[in-house]
Design a protein around this motif. Sequence first.
Motif, mmCIF file in Angstrom:
data_model
loop_
_atom_site.group_PDB
_atom_site.id
_atom_site.type_symbol
_atom_site.label_atom_id
_atom_site.label_comp_id
_atom_site.label_asym_id
_atom_site.label_seq_id
_atom_site.Cartn_x
_atom_site.Cartn_y
_atom_site.Cartn_z
ATOM 1 N N ARG A 154 0.840 -1.210 0.000
ATOM 2 C CA ARG A 154 0.000 0.000 0.000
ATOM 3 C C ARG A 154 0.872 1.255 0.000
ATOM 4 N NH1 ARG A 154 -4.930 2.198 3.330
ATOM 5 N NH2 ARG A 154 -4.217 4.339 3.652
ATOM 6 N N PHE A 155 1.936 1.241 0.804
ATOM 7 C CA PHE A 155 2.833 2.394 0.900
ATOM 8 C C PHE A 155 3.493 2.675 -0.452
ATOM 9 C CE2 PHE A 155 7.255 3.842 1.528
ATOM 10 C CZ PHE A 155 7.007 5.092 2.060
ATOM 11 N N ASP A 156 3.928 1.619 -1.153
ATOM 12 C CA ASP A 156 4.575 1.809 -2.457
ATOM 13 C C ASP A 156 3.619 2.442 -3.467
ATOM 14 O OD1 ASP A 156 6.878 0.769 -1.456
ATOM 15 O OD2 ASP A 156 6.637 -1.223 -2.321
ATOM 16 N N LEU A 157 2.355 2.008 -3.434
ATOM 17 C CA LEU A 157 1.369 2.595 -4.346
ATOM 18 C C LEU A 157 1.148 4.068 -4.030
ATOM 19 C CD1 LEU A 157 -1.263 -0.298 -4.520
ATOM 20 C CD2 LEU A 157 0.257 0.480 -6.360
ATOM 21 N N TRP A 158 1.044 4.384 -2.739
ATOM 22 C CA TRP A 158 0.840 5.781 -2.329
ATOM 23 C C TRP A 158 2.049 6.629 -2.727
ATOM 24 C CZ3 TRP A 158 3.895 8.504 1.194
ATOM 25 C CH2 TRP A 158 3.414 9.778 1.531
#
Length: 459
Positions: A154-158
């Motif tokens: 999720r962090f990488d997408l954000w």
Amino acid sequence: MEIALTLEALKALAPDYQVLKAGQDLASQGQWRALGQDEQALWGECQGSALYRVCVDKLSLRTFCTCPSRKIPCKHSIGLLYLKLLSADRLPASPAPQWVEVWLKRRTAASRPVGTQQSAGAEQAGPARTEARQQERQQRSYRRQQRMLQGLERFDLWLTDVLRTGLADLQGETLRQWEREAAALDDAQIPGLASRLRSLTTVPYSRPDWPEFLLRQLGRLALLSEAFRHLGRLDPGLQEDVRQALGLSLQADELLTRGERVRDRWLFLGQRLEQRDQLWQQRTWLLGERTGRQALLVQYSPAGRTPMFAERYPLGCQQEAELIFWPSAYPQRARLLEYVSPATALSSSPGAASFAAFLETVAAALARQPWLERFLCVLSEATPICLDEGQLWYLRDQDGQALPLSRGQHWQLLALSGGHPLTFIGEWDGDELFPLAVISPGTGFHALFSIERYLLQLR
């Protein structure tokens, strides 16, 4: 065994100015009786609203007092140390009273390694129970790792979205989204990454080059996320660094088993306090006289009240001691295991000859461990420079090169130097130097950071 303390060291030991002043007053009053000392301790009885028994361990400078004060050390303990410093003849050598021996024995028992006690308990529990506990720990570790991987995805997408939209308008609702992303990382049990991201929310518009700085820090977070995904490819030390940077801390028994023990004559050079998330963080910097190694001792205390820490360290002193370092590709953080000799006053410290030499060691450290945030800087022949009537401050080395000092007023540093070179001790964060202490040829060691002043500035 003689204890050699300085006034600067006692100031560092006292929890606040009120305790320091009250201790000074007690040392000059005739309220003491049954004073004495031996190889291990100082002791005495102080008459206040009641008769209080006071004792100080000479090696660790840990204290005991029967008074009800919640401040440690209390004013009676500081008073006894002042008495030793100013009027050592009032503490004659004598056999320790029984109550002193009892306290010292309890301290020795309490200082036994936790891992040793747990191992003994595990052996008594039997191999079947031990194996069951290990399996349960492995299962918990696996579940947490899966949750962390989901949180990192999720962090990488954000982060990809942030870089695609750019950094031009980081304020208001946009920054609140950063806070929500940090909270999501906490939920995914990645507190280290959450804390690093949360600290970046204060960067926008805080400095002229904030876009470049912010982009560089986001790159380090992206590298950390990628490193965890490919943990098995990394060297063992760097694997430990990635885990610790994400918030997977070692248990006490694991540290004792896997950490590196280093015995040296350690110089207690500087200390700083900062509020991070919901905690006070105290950082104490040491330098090994023989090994030349830096050591960072970290303690935490809950925010929202006056910080209180379990250990008090004698700044401006040197002491033979054994440390244990956290496993790392570049070991920096350590825990003090055992004092071997009493503290003696510090009159000098080895240091880098120039900023070029210092920054070379920083570059070598970052090449081995790219997520290090701070470094101890000890620079010989350093001169503070003040420009624009105190608006800009720099530190100049003997080659004429300069690095910026942290924002704020540094008149005390300038006054101690008198415009002449001295030994500077500070903390380098990659952008600026935060002054911690100096050693001047004429007056010796002076601590520059005051917890009392820092807390007043926050109010």
